[in-house]
Design an enzyme around this catalytic site. Structure first.
Site, PDB file in Angstrom:
ATOM      1  N   GLU A  95      22.419 -21.986 -17.848  1.00  0.00           N
ATOM      2  CA  GLU A  95      21.850 -21.269 -17.340  1.00  0.00           C
ATOM      3  C   GLU A  95      21.534 -20.575 -16.789  1.00  0.00           C
ATOM      4  OE1 GLU A  95      17.632 -24.055 -15.876  1.00  0.00           O
ATOM      5  OE2 GLU A  95      19.289 -24.575 -14.815  1.00  0.00           O
ATOM      6  N   ASP A 146       0.925  -1.164  -0.134  1.00  0.00           N
ATOM      7  CA  ASP A 146       0.000  -0.216   0.194  1.00  0.00           C
ATOM      8  C   ASP A 146       0.814   1.568   0.191  1.00  0.00           C
ATOM      9  OD1 ASP A 146       0.284   0.794   2.875  1.00  0.00           O
ATOM     10  OD2 ASP A 146      -0.038  -1.245   3.458  1.00  0.00           O
TER      11      ASP A 146
END
Ligand code: DGJ
Length: 728
Positions: free
Chosen positions: A612, A532
């Site tokens: 990777e 928020d």
């Protein structure tokens, strides 16, 4: 001048919008307009029907068309004939509760008001003006000051209220919303953002039903379950067309947003602290301050509205050194080790990460007290020497020697019963005398309304943060709060606890962030349970969700993006099979998704294949290049991942010269055509070269014809296309 006053008509003007209200002959503050900018007095739109069962205030005598129950009002009250949602409720010593607010005076101030003890939008004096309208009850000495901050260049208006008791006796505030917005016309749809742990901020768009619809939290946090933000869209409004308005509450506790569609098909939106979790005893001479709501409106669809919110939150809510700069790319050990780590394991992870270009190691939960599982140790914020024999200083130095910064995890507001802190101070815990407290994750919550608790946390955290070269804090919160009670409050004030808890949290955050301005604070609440604008005032980024699955994150980040800037979303590449869903996606798919935020890794990179690792190194290099575009550019949602077979989004630099398209195609079908995605926000007359193959497109073609997405094979196919304008 952004605030114009004509008699008692108040016009708040931003670049593209007008907000207008008027105190009429009776002193009632009526809402006239919030919409596209006009130079008109919009009062002509008000109608005064004679509606049976909608009564009339005494002063209008036999005028049956003047009813508070049918008029658009600036701040609705209860007990005097407006039967729609009330914004404020007061109970007097005699037990009556009614409030009849009438205009008393107003003042216009340079700059943006602030709110004692609460986060609020801030601005330089040249960027904002404040209007404060004082309303007074007709029968008591209660005053309400409605505050409006106007930031014209941002198309933002903020709202907050101050309730003052100028009488002789105590009164009880029953509810005190921050925003009341009446919209007399139009067919509006309500978009709210719901969810649960690991699945936050799912947008849901619904036509308004007659009556009241609500999104709210009673959990002590703003919650995973509903976000304190609301979007109202006119029917048919899309990303790029139509009128919509957004309201974001800057508050991290129990909240309520309600929308009422009334008997006359008018819409009322109220937003603020949740009245079910609130009472406030107001003594004579005292004032109560509500949290702030940020309001913005767009007449060109939701994308513009999001841009407005991204800008105001990034530039005028977030604070401190890190608000606009690129954040370090971090590696967090949580999903790599959970509680099972020691110095050697951490250094191993750090070494592997440093080799690939990661900037920071974050040591997550488990470094302190007796903390080998989530059953114990919270509150004992001192180093566990079994795990870290050289202490924090030793570990941090070794990490720094690898060329990496160091960050640390806390969960300050919590306490385990199996902790030294609990054994010493059981009274610091929130619990109701005579009842066993509700445990969640087997932990209890500290009474943050107490100064002694906050002082303890400030001291112990300061000691840790000052003991080594720590440049990042992850501030976690892993349960909902129940059993509200504080030993230090009298019975009449116990219902103040949920709000006092939030005030206490903000007080501690303010003290710590001011004492350690060079530390980057990241908010967290079991992922995004406190995502928020209140937290963003202290922490420029928040861990978006505990769900790190690439596919799920496209949806979570899509929902979050309606109001919150990309730089505010903490987002990591984690291991596969994913720990939350078991899904397997490629390292590139995970990186593309995690880049849409404040980027990092949360796995042991040593365990990756060489191929990777090469990809990780490459992606880190790319993020160093793309980061400023991702965070400072304009963000466009090019698909709806809840509806489409792909999630694709786009960033465009402010000068429209750089364009990055990223996303995932979820499922491949045999013999499928490649998807043409229409770009947005480009200069139609510019030519753009696609980095991948050197092909040149006109901005016009890219926006109208689109660009073809990559050929798909397999599922969760990553999309990453970069275009740059060329001088024609
Ligand atoms: C919840 C957080 O969201 C996780 O990232 C991790 O920090 C755990 N808590 C640790 O307990």
């Amino acid at each position: 001048m952004s605030i114009r006053v004509d008699g008692t008509t108040f016009s708040l003007e931003t670049k593209n919008t007008l907000y207008q209200m008027k105190a009429d002959a009776y002193g009632v503050l009526k809402h006239l307009w919030y919409g596209a900018k006009t130079s008109q007095d919009m009062e002509y739109l008000l109608d005064y029907p004679d509606v049976s069962f909608s009564g009339n205030i005494y002063d209008v005598e036999d005028n049956r068309t003047y009813s508070l129950d049918t008029m658009p009002l600036e701040y609705s009250t209860e007990g005097i004939g407006d039967f729609r949602i009330s914004s404020v409720g007061i109970r007097y010593e005699n037990g009556a509760s009614a409030l009849d607010l009438r205009y008393e005076n107003h003042e216009i101030l340079p700059g943006k008001y602030s709110i004692p003890g609460l986060p609020a939008v801030y601005a330089e004096d040249y960027e904002a003006q404040t209007l404060a309208i004082t309303l007074k009850d007709t029968a008591s000495d209660i005053r309400v000051i409605l505050k409006y901050g106007v930031l014209p260049d941002f198309d933002v208006i903020t709202r907050s209220a101050v309730i003052t008791n100028n009488g002789h006796g105590n009164v009880m505030i029953l509810r005190a919303h921050s925003l009341c917005l009446d919209i007399p016309y139009g067919k509006w749809e309500w978009v709210h953002f719901h969810g649960r742990w690991g699945k936050e901020r799912t947008p849901e768009r619904l036509p308004l039903l007659h009556g009241i619809q609500e999104s709210s939290s009673k959990r002590g946090t703003s919650s995973h379950h509903h976000n304190p933000s609301v979007l109202l869209c006119q029917e048919g409004c899309t990303e790029t067309s139509g009128t919509c308005l957004g309201a974001v509450l800057m508050y991290s506790g129990c909240f309520q947003a309600q929308v009422e569609y009334d008997q006359l098909n008018q819409t009322r939106l109220v937003m603020g602290m949740n009245p079910h979790m609130f009472r406030w005893e107001l003594e004579p001479g005292k004032s109560f301050y509500t949290p702030e709501v940020i309001l913005s409106l767009s007449t060109s669809g939701m994308e513009t509205l999001s841009h407005q919110f991204h800008r105001i939150i990034r530039e005028h809510v977030c604070r401190g050194k890190y608000k606009l700069i690129e954040r370090p790319i971090l590696i967090n050990n949580w999903e790599a080790t959970y509680f099972d780590f020691n110095e050697e394991k951490l250094l191993d992870i750090a070494r592997g990460a440093a080799e690939l270009g990661v900037d920071m190691l974050v040591m997550d939960d488990g470094w302190f007290g007796k903390r080998d599982s989530d059953n114990s140790g919270l509150g004992d914020w001192y180093v566990n020497k079994n795990k870290l024999p050289d202490g924090l200083e030793g570990l941090v130095k070794k990490v720094n020697d690898l060329g990496m910064e160091f960050g640390i995890w806390f969960e300050p507001e919590m306490i385990s019963e199996d902790s030294d802190l609990y054994r010493t101070h059981p009274e610091w815990t929130i619990r109701i005398p005579g009842r066993q407290p509700t445990r969640s994750r087997f932990q209890l919550v500290l009474d943050m309304s107490r100064q002694d608790v906050r002082d303890y946390l400030f001291d112990v955290m300061s000691q840790i943060l000052g003991s080594a070269n720590i440049t990042y804090v992850k501030w976690d919160f892993n349960r909902s709060v129940s059993d509200w009670y504080s030993e230090l409050l009298p019975a009449s004030r116990q219902k103040e606890m949920p709000h006092r808890f939030v005030l206490g949290l903000y007080d501690l955050m303010e003290r710590l962030t001011s004492a350690f301005p060079d530390i980057l604070f990241e908010g967290c609440c079991g992922g995004g349970g406190r995502f928020d604008a209140g937290i963003l005032y202290y922490c420029p980024q928040i861990w978006c969700s505990d769900d790190t699955d690439a596919f799920e994150r496209t949806q979570i980040q899509y929902g979050t993006s309606f109001f919150y800037p990309i730089s505010s979303m903490g987002s990591h590449v984690s291991a596969v099979p994913n720990h939350q869903t078991g899904r397997i996606t490629s390292i590139k798919a995970r990186a593309v998704t995690a880049m849409s935020g404040s980027f990092g890794y949360e796995l042991d990179l040593n365990k990756l294949t060489q191929e990777e690792k090469n990809e990780v190194k490459f992606q880190i290099g790319l993020f160093k290049e793309y980061g400023p575009l991702i965070h400072n550019g304009k963000y466009y949602r090019l698909s709806n991942p809840f509806r489409d077979n792909y999630a694709v989004w786009q960033y465009v630099s402010q000068d429209q010269k750089k364009v990055l398209i990223q996303g995932l195609i979820f499922r491949t079908e045999p013999n499928m055509l490649r998807y043409p995605i229409h770009l947005r926000g480009l200069d139609p007359d510019k030519k753009y070269r696609l980095r991948e193959d050197g092909v040149i497109y006109s901005g016009n073609a890219l926006m109208n014809g689109g660009i073809l997405m990559p050929k798909c094979f397999g599922d969760y196919v990553p999309v990453e296309l970069y275009l740059e304008a060329i001088d024609a």
